[in-house]
Design an enzyme around this catalytic site. Sequence first.
Site, PDB file in Angstrom:
ATOM      1  CB  SER A   1     -74.832 -40.140 -66.451  1.00 33.93           C
ATOM      2  OG  SER A   1     -76.035 -39.723 -66.787  1.00 33.93           O
TER       3      SER A   1
HETATM    4  N1  SAM Z   1     -79.129 -41.601 -64.572  1.00 36.38           N
HETATM    5  C1  SAM Z   1     -78.784 -42.657 -65.408  1.00 36.38           C
HETATM    6  C2  SAM Z   1     -77.638 -43.447 -65.235  1.00 36.38           C
HETATM    7  O1  SAM Z   1     -76.956 -43.265 -64.181  1.00 36.38           O
HETATM    8  O2  SAM Z   1     -77.409 -44.600 -65.683  1.00 36.38           O
HETATM    9  C3  SAM Z   1     -78.674 -42.129 -67.007  1.00 36.38           C
HETATM   10  C4  SAM Z   1     -80.066 -41.343 -67.369  1.00 36.38           C
HETATM   11  S1  SAM Z   1     -79.926 -41.482 -69.304  1.00 36.38           S
HETATM   12  C5  SAM Z   1     -78.748 -40.490 -69.534  1.00 36.38           C
HETATM   13  C6  SAM Z   1     -81.383 -40.812 -69.579  1.00 36.38           C
HETATM   14  C7  SAM Z   1     -82.610 -41.589 -69.422  1.00 36.38           C
HETATM   15  O3  SAM Z   1     -83.803 -40.875 -69.272  1.00 36.38           O
HETATM   16  C8  SAM Z   1     -82.815 -42.678 -70.476  1.00 36.38           C
HETATM   17  O4  SAM Z   1     -82.753 -43.899 -69.991  1.00 36.38           O
HETATM   18  C9  SAM Z   1     -84.241 -42.429 -71.131  1.00 36.38           C
HETATM   19  O5  SAM Z   1     -84.929 -43.487 -71.294  1.00 36.38           O
HETATM   20  C10 SAM Z   1     -84.731 -41.654 -69.857  1.00 36.38           C
HETATM   21  N2  SAM Z   1     -86.030 -40.907 -70.270  1.00 36.38           N
HETATM   22  C11 SAM Z   1     -85.988 -39.957 -71.358  1.00 36.38           C
HETATM   23  N3  SAM Z   1     -87.184 -39.333 -71.195  1.00 36.38           N
HETATM   24  C12 SAM Z   1     -87.983 -39.874 -69.920  1.00 36.38           C
HETATM   25  C13 SAM Z   1     -89.154 -39.306 -69.287  1.00 36.38           C
HETATM   26  N4  SAM Z   1     -89.860 -38.455 -69.948  1.00 36.38           N
HETATM   27  N5  SAM Z   1     -89.176 -40.043 -68.142  1.00 36.38           N
HETATM   28  C14 SAM Z   1     -88.430 -40.919 -67.908  1.00 36.38           C
HETATM   29  N6  SAM Z   1     -87.487 -41.324 -68.528  1.00 36.38           N
HETATM   30  C15 SAM Z   1     -86.972 -40.896 -69.478  1.00 36.38           C
END
Ligand code: SAM
Length: 664
Positions: free
Chosen positions: A62
Site C-alpha cells: 500500500s
Molecule cells: N498491507 C499490505 C502492505 O503494507 O503491503 C498491503 C496489502 S495488499 C493491498 C492486500 C492484501 O490482501 C493482498 O496481499 C491480498 O493477497 C490480501 N488478501 C485479499 N483477500 C484476503 C483474505 N480474504 N484474507 C487474507 N488476505 C487477503
Amino acid sequence: MLDLSRERNRMVDVHISRRGIHDREILHAMREVPREAFVEPGFEEFAYEDGPLPIADGQTISQPYIVAFMIEMAGLEPGDHVLEVGTGSGYAAAVMSRIVDRVYTIERHPGLAETARQRFKKLGYGNIEVRTGDGTKGWPEAAPFDAILVAAGAPGAPLALQEQLDVGGRLVIPIGDEPNEQRLLKVVRTGAATYSEEDFGGVRFVPLIGEQGWPERSNFAQTGHLVGRARARSLPEMIAAAAEPLPEFDDPAFGALFDRFADRRVVLLGEASHGTSEFYRARAAITRRLIEKHGFTVVAVEADWPDAAAIDRYVRHRAASDSPDTPFQRFPTWMWRNTDVAAFVAWQREYNGRVRLSSRQAGFYGLDIYNMSGSIAAVLKYLDRVDPQAAGIARERYGCLTPWQSEPSTYGRAALTEGYQKCEEAVLQQCRDLLARQLEHAERDGADLFDATQNARLIASAERYYRIMYYGGPQSWNLRDTHMFETLEHLLAARGPDARAVVWAHNSHIGDARYTEMGIVRDEVNIGQLCRQQFGNEVALIGFGTHSGSVAAASDWDGEMEVKAVLPSHSESYERLCHDCGVSRFLLDLRRDEPLRSRLLERRLERFIGVIYRPETELRSHYADVSLAQQFDAFVWFDETEAVTPLGPEHAAAGVPDTYPFGL
Ligand code: SAM
C-alpha cells in the site's frame, strides 16, 4: 546496504506529516520502519515515493499515506491488540507493531505470508504473528481486538470481523459494490450488539477474496490496477482508462459530466492560460449546467469588480451605469473581451430573462482587488512620463501579480531605485483619484446595495492595497488571493444561506497552493486553498490543461496581444502524461481511482501561462512543481487548443447580439 534514512524522513515530512497526519506515534513508527525492506528487489529506490508498488502474487504494497491514514482512523494506542487482514508485504503490520502491543496479520497467499514472516524476523520485530488463511473469518483465538484493519476491498463488513471487535474497538475497511472501487469505512463497536459507522471517502484497493468477501474470479485481474497477473500498466495507460471523454461543448452531455460536483457550495474552474478558447468554452458549458439545472446563482470571475459589475447589470437586465468607462478596456483586454465570454454573457442574460425572479437570477461578479488593472494602468502611465526606469521595474513587479511569472530576479531587486520611492506618493494619488472617480459613479448608480457595501469595504483597504501592489513581491500575491476569497464569502452571504457559486480563475489561483511550489517554496496562499480550508468537502477544485496549440498572450506586461504557438508540453510534466494517454479531450476525476490517484500525488512539472507567455524561457518562466491529485479534485484536458478571439469591430458588424457591456 543502501542508506535511505534521509529519503524516509523526507517521505514522512512531505507525504505524511504535511498532508495532515500529526499523530507522533505514527510519524515516529514510519521514520523507523525501512520500507525498502518490504518492496521487491530492484524497487528499493522507489520505496519512498508515495505510491503503491507491485509485490509478488500480483498484489501491492500500500501507499505510505494510506497506511498512515488507516492507522490514524483506527486510533491505535500503545497497549492495543490489532488484527490486520491482508499482510501483503508486511509493511503496514511492521509500522503498527512499532505503536501497539501485538499485531496479528493474515494473508491468503502462503508465499507472501512467508516472506513477511522472514522480514519481521530479520528486523527483530517480535510482536507480530503471521498466519496464512482467509482473513474474512478473522482470528477467533486471539480476539477480541482493539482494532482491525483490512487492507483489501470488501462487498460489506464481514460479520466475523465485527464480532471479534472489543466494545469500543474499531474496524477500518474499504467497502464497495465493485471489487476495485470502495469507500473507506470506520465501524466502531459501541455495545454488545451495536455499531456506528463513518465514511472517509473514496479509495481503491485490491479485492478481499474469501468466504465473507468476494468470490475468487479470474477477471479481477483485468479490472484492477496492478491486480492479478496482468502486466502493470503505465501511467498514461492508467490515465486513459480513467479518462472520461468530453462531448462537444454544446452537447448537454458535456455539462452533465460535471453533475457529480453539483452538490458543492463552490465549484472552482481553472484555466492553464488566460488566452485559450477551449478553457472558456468548457467553463461556460459547465457553468450553464450548474446554473440551469442545479440553481447556482453566483458566477465570480478573476476580474475587476467595477468591470464585472457592468456585465452584471447587463445580464440581470438592469440599467447601465452612467460611468464613462467601458469595461475591460485595459490590458489584458482579451481576457474578458473575447467571443467566448461574449457568448456566455449573452446566454446568462437570456437565462435571467427567463427566470425573472431576481433571487434565482445568476449574477456576474469580479473577485479581484478593486480595479486592479485600472490602477496599474494609471501607475504605469504616470511613471512612463516621469521616470521610465521606475516604470520598467513596476512593469516587472506587476508581472508577478499575474500567473505565472516566476522571475526570481524581480523579487530579488528589493533595493528599488531612488526614483521609484520618490514616485510613491504621486502614484498613490493617481490610484486615489481613480478610485474617487469610479465611486462617484457607483454612488450615483445607487440601486445595488451590495455594490455600494463592497465599494465601501474596498475604500477602507485601498490605500494598503495600492502600496503593497506598488512594491510588489509575494505579499501582494497573498493580499490579492485573500481579497478574492473574502469577496467570494461576502457574495455567498449576500445571495442567501443556500447560495452556491462557480468561480472562474487561473489554475494558479484555484489549485490548492499547499501542494504546489507556490505554497511549499514561497508561502503563497490562493483562493482554492482558502476555500478548502473554509468549506472542506463542499468545494470542488477543477484544473485545466493542454499539450500544444496556440494562445493569446503578450510578451511583456502592457504589451500587445499576440497569438503565440504553445510549445509541446515538457517531457517531465503532468501535461505530457495526459498527452501520451492518447485521449484528445477528457475529464479525469482524481478522487475515483486510488492507484491512479496515488501515482498522481508524485510531484511533477505543470505549465502555467498567464497573460504573458515567454516560450524562449518556458521551463523557467512557466513550469512549477505540483502534486496534481492534491492540487485539484478533477482535471479537464484538451490536447490541442486555440487562442481566444478578441472582440473587434467586425463582431459588431457580424451581429454579435447585444454587445453593450463590451462597448463595441
Ligand atoms: N498491507 C499490505 C502492505 O503494507 O503491503 C498491503 C496489502 S495488499 C493491498 C492486500 C492484501 O490482501 C493482498 O496481499 C491480498 O493477497 C490480501 N488478501 C485479499 N483477500 C484476503 C483474505 N480474504 N484474507 C487474507 N488476505 C487477503
